[in-house]
Design a protein around this motif. Structure first.
Motif, PDB file in Angstrom:
ATOM      1  N   ALA A   1       0.829  -1.203   0.000  1.00  0.00           N
ATOM      2  CA  ALA A   1       0.000   0.000   0.000  1.00  0.00           C
ATOM      3  C   ALA A   1       0.866   1.256   0.000  1.00  0.00           C
ATOM      4  N   ARG A   2       0.307   2.344  -0.527  1.00  0.00           N
ATOM      5  CA  ARG A   2       1.040   3.613  -0.547  1.00  0.00           C
ATOM      6  C   ARG A   2       1.316   4.113   0.865  1.00  0.00           C
ATOM      7  N   GLU A   3       0.404   3.836   1.778  1.00  0.00           N
ATOM      8  CA  GLU A   3       0.620   4.263   3.163  1.00  0.00           C
ATOM      9  C   GLU A   3       1.864   3.593   3.741  1.00  0.00           C
ATOM     10  N   ARG A   4       2.049   2.316   3.401  1.00  0.00           N
ATOM     11  CA  ARG A   4       3.222   1.590   3.883  1.00  0.00           C
ATOM     12  C   ARG A   4       4.501   2.156   3.265  1.00  0.00           C
ATOM     13  N   ILE A   5       4.437   2.492   1.978  1.00  0.00           N
ATOM     14  CA  ILE A   5       5.605   3.089   1.315  1.00  0.00           C
ATOM     15  C   ILE A   5       5.970   4.412   1.981  1.00  0.00           C
ATOM     16  N   GLY A   6       4.958   5.255   2.228  1.00  0.00           N
ATOM     17  CA  GLY A   6       5.220   6.538   2.870  1.00  0.00           C
ATOM     18  C   GLY A   6       5.755   6.382   4.278  1.00  0.00           C
ATOM     19  N   GLU A   7       5.274   5.367   4.981  1.00  0.00           N
ATOM     20  CA  GLU A   7       5.746   5.125   6.348  1.00  0.00           C
ATOM     21  C   GLU A   7       7.224   4.756   6.365  1.00  0.00           C
TER      22      GLU A   7
ATOM     23  N   LEU B   1      17.146  12.303  -1.026  1.00  0.00           N
ATOM     24  CA  LEU B   1      15.855  11.621  -1.026  1.00  0.00           C
ATOM     25  C   LEU B   1      15.976  10.221  -1.622  1.00  0.00           C
ATOM     26  N   LEU B   2      16.777  10.071  -2.674  1.00  0.00           N
ATOM     27  CA  LEU B   2      16.992   8.745  -3.249  1.00  0.00           C
ATOM     28  C   LEU B   2      17.606   7.802  -2.220  1.00  0.00           C
ATOM     29  N   SER B   3      18.579   8.295  -1.460  1.00  0.00           N
ATOM     30  CA  SER B   3      19.210   7.471  -0.431  1.00  0.00           C
ATOM     31  C   SER B   3      18.204   7.094   0.649  1.00  0.00           C
TER      32      SER B   3
ATOM     33  N   ASN C   1      17.149   3.262   1.517  1.00  0.00           N
ATOM     34  CA  ASN C   1      17.333   2.731   2.868  1.00  0.00           C
ATOM     35  C   ASN C   1      16.005   2.338   3.499  1.00  0.00           C
ATOM     36  N   GLY C   2      14.975   3.149   3.267  1.00  0.00           N
ATOM     37  CA  GLY C   2      13.683   2.865   3.873  1.00  0.00           C
ATOM     38  C   GLY C   2      13.034   1.609   3.326  1.00  0.00           C
TER      39      GLY C   2
ATOM     40  N   THR D   1       9.516   5.382   3.914  1.00  0.00           N
ATOM     41  CA  THR D   1      10.389   6.385   3.289  1.00  0.00           C
ATOM     42  C   THR D   1      10.274   7.761   3.927  1.00  0.00           C
ATOM     43  N   GLY D   2       9.348   7.921   4.879  1.00  0.00           N
ATOM     44  CA  GLY D   2       9.177   9.217   5.519  1.00  0.00           C
ATOM     45  C   GLY D   2       8.514  10.244   4.634  1.00  0.00           C
TER      46      GLY D   2
END
Length: 408
Positions: free
Chosen positions: A303-309, A332-334, A338-339, A311-312
């Motif tokens: 889910a997009r929410e999980r991606i945002g969580e 941001l790429l790094s 890492n996320g 990657t910040g």
């Protein structure tokens, strides 16, 4: 074996079974004419120059991924070239004027098609698949118009070079590849991936071997391998298939990245176990196309929410990137790599290596004391300022840091 050599699919090879009789039973048939061999040899050198340029520029795509697949069943030899390096390859292949110098393959003439570009020489042709007319026009605007010139045969063992081009996907597990031709032999060097012994066995003694070729393996270092190819009057023949060599090749090549390719994973639990190795995902990561990565993750149920969580990022920012907004910031790429737990090497990012702090308490005062102790021992013959250890140079921690800086 044919699929491993050329990158073709099993179905593509099955459709070409009727042609095997016309090629003397060779799994990877050789070019039929001397003119075609000369053109393929010259194109191999152009691919080699392209890969060398990618290494110098630190291109995010691995150089060995320039040619992803070789089609031997087409009317002409066809190569699938990664779209991100089409311009680089054409800049090395086409005859172009660079100041007073003429670079590229002399006598080569581009003939664009709807979904491909034919490179036509005096007595041969090679097709680049996926180079549409729009891609060709964009590349032409950047590299300039090819000039007319007289064809010249490439220097080196043309037959061997043509055979290597037709088997170029064999090195897809390596981090880079370098081809060095001489008058009667061809030396190939690569980093990581299959061993030199297994490649020598495959190229000279397997059912997909180059005909009448001798291959001598040699290792330059622990990670840099090499093989020297030369013509012989009588080849080894296929005989028993070198199963051990093929097994080593498979282990070193799959699931994709070279064994010695640096890949640093983050401390997070991997978001998509094994998913980063899929071809579509690896391509998106190599291009740093974060939007495509996000869309592929969504297709796999993330889910997009999980991606945002991880990657910040806010949901709005994730949606904007998935919708096509480019990510250019290295920071941001790094953070995204890492996320999500993406190996940083897959995105062409640098690897942050922490240097442990020196715990020997050698401040400037201690260094001066050691130097004076050494000077006293040399001049007056006995120690002053305490016991002399015999070592007045940098501490072990400082030496370690210097070695890392030199080898970086």
């Amino acid at each position: 074996m044919r699929c491993w050599c050329t990158g073709e699919t099993v179905n593509m090879v099955r459709r070409q079974r009727k042609q095997f009789g016309k090629t003397g039973g060779q799994l990877v048939p050789a070019a039929r004419t001397a003119g075609q061999q000369a053109l393929e040899a010259a194109l191999l050198l152009a691919v080699n120059r392209t890969m060398a340029g990618m290494r110098r520029r630190g291109h995010p795509l691995r150089p060995t991924a320039v040619v992803g697949r070789v089609h031997l069943g087409s009317p002409v030899l066809a190569l699938e070239v990664d779209p991100v390096v089409v311009e680089l390859l054409l800049g090395q292949a086409l005859p172009l004027r660079a100041g007073d110098e003429l670079i590229g393959i002399r006598g080569l003439r581009p003939v664009p098609g709807r979904d491909h570009l034919d490179l036509v020489g005096r007595h041969g042709a090679v097709r680049l698949l996926g180079v549409t007319k729009n891609v060709w026009r964009d590349a032409l605007d950047r590299i300039g118009t090819p000039v007319e010139s007289t064809a010249e045969p490439p220097a080196g063992p043309v037959k061997l070079m043509s055979g290597v081009l037709r088997r170029l996907p064999l090195w897809k597990g390596a981090a880079w590849l370098d081809v060095v031709p001489s008058n009667d032999s061809l030396e190939i060097y690569w980093r990581g991936g299959p061993s030199s012994w297994s490649m020598a066995e495959i190229l000279s003694g397997s059912s997909a071997a180059l005909p009448k070729v001798s291959a001598s393996p040699h290792d330059m270092s622990d990670v840099v391998r090499g093989v020297a190819l030369s013509d012989v009057k009588v080849g080894r023949g296929t005989g028993a298939e070198p199963e051990r060599a093929w097994m080593e090749w498979v282990i070193a090549t799959f699931p994709g990245p070279a064994l010695n390719e640096h890949a640093v994973r983050s401390d997070h639990v991997e978001l998509l176990p094994g998913g980063w190795e899929h071809d579509d995902m690896r391509t998106a990561l190599a291009r740093r196309d974060v939007g495509a990565v996000y869309r592929l993750l969504e297709r796999r149920g993330v889910a997009r929410e999980r991606i945002g969580e991880l990657t910040g990022q806010s949901p709005v920012e994730v949606a904007a990137i998935a919708g096509g907004r480019r990510v250019e910031s290295y920071e941001l790429l790094s953070r995204i790599a890492n996320g999500l737990g993406v190996p940083r090497g897959y995105m062409g990012l640098a690897f942050d290596e922490e240097v442990p702090a020196c715990d020997c308490a050698d401040d400037e005062t201690a260094k001066r004391r050691r130097f004076l102790q050494h000077a006293a021992a040399v001049t007056v013959g006995f120690a002053v300022f305490g016991e002399y250890s015999g070592n007045w140079g940098p501490c072990s921690c400082e030496l370690t840091a210097r070695r890392r800086a030199i080898s970086a």
